[in-house]
Scaffold this active site. Sequence first.
Site, mmCIF file in Angstrom:
data_model
loop_
_atom_site.group_PDB
_atom_site.id
_atom_site.type_symbol
_atom_site.label_atom_id
_atom_site.label_comp_id
_atom_site.label_asym_id
_atom_site.label_seq_id
_atom_site.Cartn_x
_atom_site.Cartn_y
_atom_site.Cartn_z
ATOM 1 N N GLU A 178 0.822 -1.205 0.000
ATOM 2 C CA GLU A 178 0.000 0.000 0.000
ATOM 3 C C GLU A 178 0.863 1.264 0.000
ATOM 4 O O GLU A 178 0.839 2.062 0.942
ATOM 5 C CB GLU A 178 -0.957 -0.038 1.193
ATOM 6 C CG GLU A 178 -1.938 -1.196 1.078
ATOM 7 C CD GLU A 178 -2.853 -1.317 2.280
ATOM 8 O OE1 GLU A 178 -4.018 -1.679 2.077
ATOM 9 O OE2 GLU A 178 -2.414 -1.064 3.414
ATOM 10 N N HIS A 199 -18.633 -8.984 5.431
ATOM 11 C CA HIS A 199 -17.295 -8.479 5.728
ATOM 12 C C HIS A 199 -16.652 -9.328 6.801
ATOM 13 O O HIS A 199 -17.223 -9.527 7.871
ATOM 14 C CB HIS A 199 -17.345 -7.020 6.199
ATOM 15 C CG HIS A 199 -15.993 -6.452 6.493
ATOM 16 N ND1 HIS A 199 -15.645 -5.914 7.703
ATOM 17 C CD2 HIS A 199 -14.875 -6.364 5.713
ATOM 18 C CE1 HIS A 199 -14.385 -5.502 7.660
ATOM 19 N NE2 HIS A 199 -13.898 -5.769 6.475
ATOM 20 N N GLU A 217 -13.191 -9.113 8.619
ATOM 21 C CA GLU A 217 -11.865 -8.640 8.992
ATOM 22 C C GLU A 217 -11.264 -9.683 9.931
ATOM 23 O O GLU A 217 -11.891 -10.081 10.909
ATOM 24 C CB GLU A 217 -11.928 -7.282 9.674
ATOM 25 C CG GLU A 217 -10.575 -6.776 10.177
ATOM 26 C CD GLU A 217 -9.506 -6.763 9.096
ATOM 27 O OE1 GLU A 217 -8.498 -7.478 9.265
ATOM 28 O OE2 GLU A 217 -9.681 -6.064 8.085
ATOM 29 N N GLU A 235 -9.029 4.216 -0.013
ATOM 30 C CA GLU A 235 -9.048 4.537 1.417
ATOM 31 C C GLU A 235 -7.913 5.487 1.818
ATOM 32 O O GLU A 235 -8.068 6.319 2.722
ATOM 33 C CB GLU A 235 -8.979 3.258 2.247
ATOM 34 C CG GLU A 235 -7.700 2.452 2.066
ATOM 35 C CD GLU A 235 -7.729 1.134 2.831
ATOM 36 O OE1 GLU A 235 -8.699 0.901 3.569
ATOM 37 O OE2 GLU A 235 -6.787 0.344 2.671
#
Length: 703
Positions: free
Chosen positions: A171, A413, A415, A508
């Site tokens: 990232e 989702h 995580e 993001e």
Amino acid sequence: MKKLIILFLVTVSVWSINAQELSSPDGDLKMKFSLIENGSPAYQLFFKDKLVIKSSKLGLELVNDKKSLLDDFTIADSEVDSYNQTWKPVWGEVSEITNHYNELAITLQQNETDRIMIVRFRLFNDGLGFRYEFPQQKNLTYFTIKEEHTQFAMTGDHTAFWIPGDYDSQEYDYTESKLSEIRGLFDKALTDNASQEQFSKTGVQTALMMKTDEDLYINLHEAALIDYSLMNLNLDDQKFVFESWLTPDAQGNKGYLQAPCTSPWRTIMVSDKAEDILASPMILNLNEPCKIEDTSWIKPMKYVGVWWEMITGKSSWSYTNDFPAVKLGETDYENATPNGTHGATTEHVKEYIDFAAKHGFDGVLVEGWNEGWEDWFGQSKDYVFDFVTPYPDFDVEEIHEYAKSKGVKMIMHHETSSAVRNYERHLDTAYQFMKKYDYPAVKSGYVGDILPRGEHHYSQWIVNHYQYAVEKAAQYQIMVNAHEAVRPTGICRTYPNLIGNESARGTEFQAFGGSKPNHVTVLPFTRLLGGPMDYTPGIFEMDISKLNPNNNSHVNATIANQLALYVTMYSPLQMAADLPENYNRFPDAFQFIKDVAVDWDDSNYIEAEPGRYITIARKAKGTNDWFVGNVNGVEKRTSEISLDFLEQGKKYKATIYADAKNAHYKTNPQAYSITTKKVTHKSKLKLESAPGGGYAISIIEIK
């Protein structure tokens, strides 16, 4: 004279034994394999008779082995083959892909150990793929890799678009520099991440995009990363030689192999046209065909969700602020005080379902719905989530029935907080829960340092975990969109339920301080070559402080640029990431997001230059309608394109969403214009793209 003839014959014989050549089907690429000093295998690559890869060594160094697989080889056998077929992807940028290559397999025998190693080369018109193969044999069964020493020797100090080599994070913003400048720019190229570890000041990641002074485009990557560690590249910046650098495990070892087995393919794309790199299907072609017999349940989706509001800090993932720490099954959430900022409430999710139904979206993603978010990150916590227990304000049954009544699918989702063992313990239960409540897709996440402690996101064992999760999901007919996982290497061909990945710096980060405005002009040349990216585009409000006064981040793009991403950043899973209220402010621009397709019959790569601009046209699946996207870098630019890809004899209505004259990603990002005109295959368009801007066009057949 007799001695000279004998010497000549011997020379020819040695060359024929120790060297082999392979050409691409069109003849533009040529690969030469040879055994050089001490019996070390090496290769060279040429494009249109120009040297692209200088003599580069091949081989593997083994742990606790007196004789590694590096030298002392002779050629025991060589086989040539060719292949030319087409196949149809379940989803994709085109409806049919040609797989055409010439192949050379060199069987190497190591003199001292009598071990066998095969190096298999496949030469396509767009590049070279090669891998190591280890057949079943007496003297090589179980072996441990200390390092793979695959070299890529460059011919000069090329311009590269790179991110720092890292065992845990991809990232990063891309840096453009000469190879010789990487060392000096390395520290500046680093940004903080939840988990990261670099290994060298000249280490970079694949896919690595380069351009030579002679305007040749070169890309280094890998394909079919299965049961192996991810490959970074370490540069000798004096000789301009890249060498593979595998991701280690907690013990420092880089792979545990058992013959028979193979390595991933190492890939080199080469062209004198940047558009050819974007169009190349080589990574997909080097993967195995689809292993899922019935793929009817795998369906591209466009979705909205309860996500951006948490990313920006407007809402929270957690339900309460009462507890400094929580334990699943013990913490009394029923009597806890709601914090008033929780995003995943039943009523709020219904609002998103209504919005999705009204505007024709397929799904709604909800994050922060399940217990455990109060202390989920950074605590080295193993039992962090169970993936099935909702917070008191999230009624799973009610939401399920409401979404069903509106014709909208919910997206799960998961995580994991990188607690990999915990996730595997719960996978079956979690997937069964999804099937019960009709969730067709899951977004999984791996934020933070990996558990077991000391492992890395891209080491062999964790790579195998990601693969296990995808294959297990296929058993339940569930699509997977994995975030923070290993970067894709074309495995979506084999398992097309891997419908999306993040594995790069996504939208993001625009709420975490921002990304470079030309970031999206590099990603299609790098990260997206191995598979689609869930980039989560579609942000219309660039000033994040308007969502959260404590967040002064700025989205470095114009609205027109954000629209174009739905075409240029290919994915069969596309999110309209902004809040519904921001789309309601700009309904005319939002129309493009509603109209644009997510699956395609054809793609036309009109113009491209890494770091500068990309313009792509795509034909919507099963229609005669086209969508065009252009993303621009930091310099204002005029784009001139031909619509000759349109069908002759047909008339179309083009709706053009363009930057306004005074648009700028920083100072005036919401300035756009919308115009319509009739067009045919003879039409040409001249459009201006602002810094950090672009344009999007829907071209609908007039019937």
